[in-house]
Motif scaffolding. Structure first.
Motif, PDB file in Angstrom:
ATOM      1  N   THR A   1      19.533  22.898   6.933  1.00  0.00           N
ATOM      2  CA  THR A   1      20.389  22.232   7.547  1.00  0.00           C
ATOM      3  C   THR A   1      21.331  21.283   6.604  1.00  0.00           C
ATOM      4  O   THR A   1      22.386  20.936   7.230  1.00  0.00           O
ATOM      5  N   ASN A   2      20.828  21.289   5.620  1.00  0.00           N
ATOM      6  CA  ASN A   2      21.358  20.102   4.320  1.00  0.00           C
ATOM      7  C   ASN A   2      21.627  18.778   4.856  1.00  0.00           C
ATOM      8  O   ASN A   2      22.428  18.136   4.707  1.00  0.00           O
ATOM      9  N   LEU A   3      20.477  18.201   5.831  1.00  0.00           N
ATOM     10  CA  LEU A   3      20.744  16.930   6.438  1.00  0.00           C
ATOM     11  C   LEU A   3      19.612  16.298   5.752  1.00  0.00           C
ATOM     12  O   LEU A   3      18.456  16.365   5.750  1.00  0.00           O
ATOM     13  N   THR A   4      20.328  15.033   4.912  1.00  0.00           N
ATOM     14  CA  THR A   4      19.229  14.234   4.565  1.00  0.00           C
ATOM     15  C   THR A   4      18.329  13.491   5.216  1.00  0.00           C
ATOM     16  O   THR A   4      17.220  13.185   4.794  1.00  0.00           O
ATOM     17  N   LEU A   5      18.666  13.192   6.649  1.00  0.00           N
ATOM     18  CA  LEU A   5      17.798  12.590   7.383  1.00  0.00           C
ATOM     19  C   LEU A   5      16.547  13.446   7.438  1.00  0.00           C
ATOM     20  O   LEU A   5      15.427  12.806   7.329  1.00  0.00           O
ATOM     21  N   LEU A   6      16.499  14.408   7.741  1.00  0.00           N
ATOM     22  CA  LEU A   6      15.295  15.478   7.651  1.00  0.00           C
ATOM     23  C   LEU A   6      14.666  15.429   6.519  1.00  0.00           C
ATOM     24  O   LEU A   6      13.402  15.393   6.640  1.00  0.00           O
TER      25      LEU A   6
END
Length: 178
Positions: free
Chosen positions: A77-82
């Protein structure tokens, strides 16, 4: 600590470097982006003294599973949070098994700090800063209006007594939030 512990710490350090450098938008924020790194130092400082078990190297498998799922989901997802959640879970999988029993609970409560040690807030939620600016402009408009000034607001721009003021990016407080 054993050789395997050193290898795991090297892996975590390399993974953290990958998470930080895969999206370099934080470089444009100057020193503010680097201030987020202080969370790791505060984690180590508040967690001290670190008392390690002397038995063999092991990792907590459920936390390692969460780490793997979160890291794969973060890459997809290209989410830094994950990615930050995955990294923190990987750290926890090691700490939970390697710390003495009396230190495990203290380390668990401090896990929010390594989670905040990555620039996910500015990378994953860039429009959040605009909403902060908009709410700050609205608050300033209401405050000046309450003091009897003639105020007109257009988005994040204020005209107080026909004098223009802009609630700029630095006023959003987004870096201070993280």
């Amino acid at each position: 600590m054993k050789k395997q512990d050193g290898l795991w710490l090297a892996f975590l350090t390399g993974l953290a470097g990958f998470i930080w450098y895969r999206d370099q938008t934080w470089l444009g924020e100057g020193a503010d982006g680097l201030l987020i790194l202080a969370a790791f130092g505060v984690f180590v400082w508040l967690g001290a003294p670190w008392c390690w078990r002397t038995d063999g190297f092991s990792l907590h498998r459920p936390a390692l599973g969460v780490a793997a799922i979160a890291l794969v989901a973060g890459l997809q997802t290209n989410l830094t949070l994950l990615l930050a959640v995955g990294w923190t879970a990987a750290l926890w999988s090691w700490l939970r098994e390697r710390l003495e029993a009396e230190n495990v609970e203290r380390a668990r409560r401090l896990l929010v700090l390594p989670l905040l040690g990555f620039p996910w807030l500015t990378q994953d939620f860039p429009t959040l800063a605009w909403w902060f600016r908009l709410s700050a402009a609205w608050t300033a408009e209401q405050s000046f209006h309450g003091l009897g000034f003639a105020v007109q607001r257009e988005g994040t721009e204020l005209f107080v007594q026909h004098m223009p003021f802009d609630v700029g990016q630095a006023c959003s407080g987004i870096m201070g939030l993280q």
